[in-house]
Design a protein around this motif. Structure first.
Motif: not given
Lengths: 113, 291
Positions: B144-158
């Motif tokens: 996703x692109x937003x919410x930023x927190x979720x995008x960041x979480x995806x980058x960190x975990x996936x």
């Protein structure tokens, strides 16, 4: 990245799950085929002292997966019983929810056999 | 009111149609229970009709006996499994049924039945294609692109998992925020397909099952290679949902229920594949070395 934890913890968890499974039947869990197999498997792989032994890691992963299976099935069934296992309320109960009562007709409704 | 808040995915449909369990893990599970008197009454469950569950070794493998009767698949074949561990686990499943038999708790039995009966009648190539097809819509690759927190979480975990898969198989996977999804190069598909081809037919049934549950082939590969635990894989598969749960709270009878069910199925599938893939020769060598 596999955060498996220690084999001892997995072993204790497995014993616990086996105890739960056999609690209802009343048979001691040490008699079950599952217990005997797990004891044999853990014992066979315990002797190698190398920490990096691949077979040990494979066994531990399998044991942890089986533990996850048993635990999640138990939790799933418990949740199902609690929230989804009761079926639908009868007409009388539903009426009772809002404080109504079904009418009593001692002679039957006329069209019933 | 609450039902409209639930996303009616697979699990959602099951919530409405419970508890009719079927014994084979085919996707198009049968029609809803044939009309009992009320619109939704739990259908009559079979009682446990056996005292003892035992394992016997036949020519084709290991068989399960319920009292003196041989266990059979829904296709009326004799239930035979190649691995002793698998037979023990299936026997434990049958033994753990108390007064009534609940097919939806017997995931390993279901998987074995599917492997024996092959109700969808697919061959190895079709199973591999079905699994690799998930790559186009792999959960890990859809960002996703937003919410930023979720995008960041995806980058960190996936991202770490995707990078691990790319390194391990020397392929390119990438990710995408567009609705069309990532563009997977054909070479990646070929490499993964040939890797899957090294598994047996039984193992492939299990693999395809796990891929369908997790909606991701990359996560499934992580499980198969023991890079991820089942709990981790399920968490990564449900990353967005867990994020929303942390933000808005957890509804026990939906979120926990789905999580435990997904864990059970994934664990069963992974265990099934590993038990079907291991060779007994390895075990014998180790026993000799330690003996």
């Amino acid at each position: 990245m596999a955060a498996l934890g220690s084999p001892a913890r997995t072993w204790l968890g497995l014993l616990r799950e086996l105890r739960y499974l056999n609690a209802a039947t009343g048979r001691p869990y040490r008699d079950t085929a599952a217990y005997r197999y797990l004891v044999k498997a853990f014992r066979a792989h315990r002797v190698t002292s190398e920490k990096l032994c691949r077979a040990q890691h494979e066994l531990h992963f399998q044991a942890a997966t089986y533990l996850c299976l048993l635990r999640s099935i138990r939790a799933h069934v418990a949740l199902h019983q609690e929230f989804h296992g009761k079926g639908e309320r009868s007409v009388e109960e539903s009426a009772g929810l809002v404080g109504l009562k079904l009418p009593q007709q001692p002679g039957g409704k006329g069209w019933e056999p | 009111m609450w039902r409209s808040c639930l996303r009616l995915r697979d699990a959602g449909r099951r919530l409405l149609n419970r508890p009719r369990g079927s014994f084979t893990a085919s996707e198009g599970s049968g029609p809803s229970p044939s009309t009992p008197a009320r619109a939704y009454a739990p259908p009559a469950e079979r009682k446990r009709f056996y005292q003892n569950v035992s394992i016997a070794q036949g020519e084709g493998g290991f068989e399960i006996n319920l009292d003196h009767r041989k266990l059979r698949t829904p296709g009326a074949k004799i239930f035979t499994v190649p691995s002793e561990a698998l037979a023990v686990a299936v026997a434990t499943e049958w033994d753990s049924q108390q007064d009534t038999i609940r097919p939806y708790t017997m995931h390993l039995t279901t998987l074995c039945n599917t492997a024996l009966d092959n109700p969808t009648q697919r061959d190895k190539d079709q199973l591999i294609r079905a699994a690799v097809k998930f790559l186009d819509t792999d959960t890990i690759c859809y960002r996703v692109e937003e919410p930023e927190a979720l995008a960041e979480l995806q980058r960190r975990e996936w991202d770490p998992v995707a990078e691990w898969a790319e390194r391990r198989y020397s392929v390119e996977i990438g990710s995408s925020t567009s609705i069309l999804g990532p563009s997977i190069p054909a070479r990646t598909r070929e490499v993964l397909a040939s890797h899957l081809a090294s598994y047996s037919m039984w193992a492939l049934q299990g693999i395809e099952f796990v891929v369908t549950q997790l909606k991701s082939i990359v996560l499934t590969l992580g499980l198969l290679d023991r890079h991820l635990t089942v709990e981790q894989a399920v968490l990564l598969s449900r990353l967005e949902e867990e994020y929303q749960i942390q933000k808005w709270g957890s509804i026990e009878w939906a979120h926990d229920y789905e999580r435990q069910e997904l864990r059970a199925r994934t664990a069963a599938g992974t265990l099934f594949v590993h038990l079907c893939s291991e060779s007994t020769t390895v075990k014998h060598k180790l026993l000799q070395a330690s003996g």
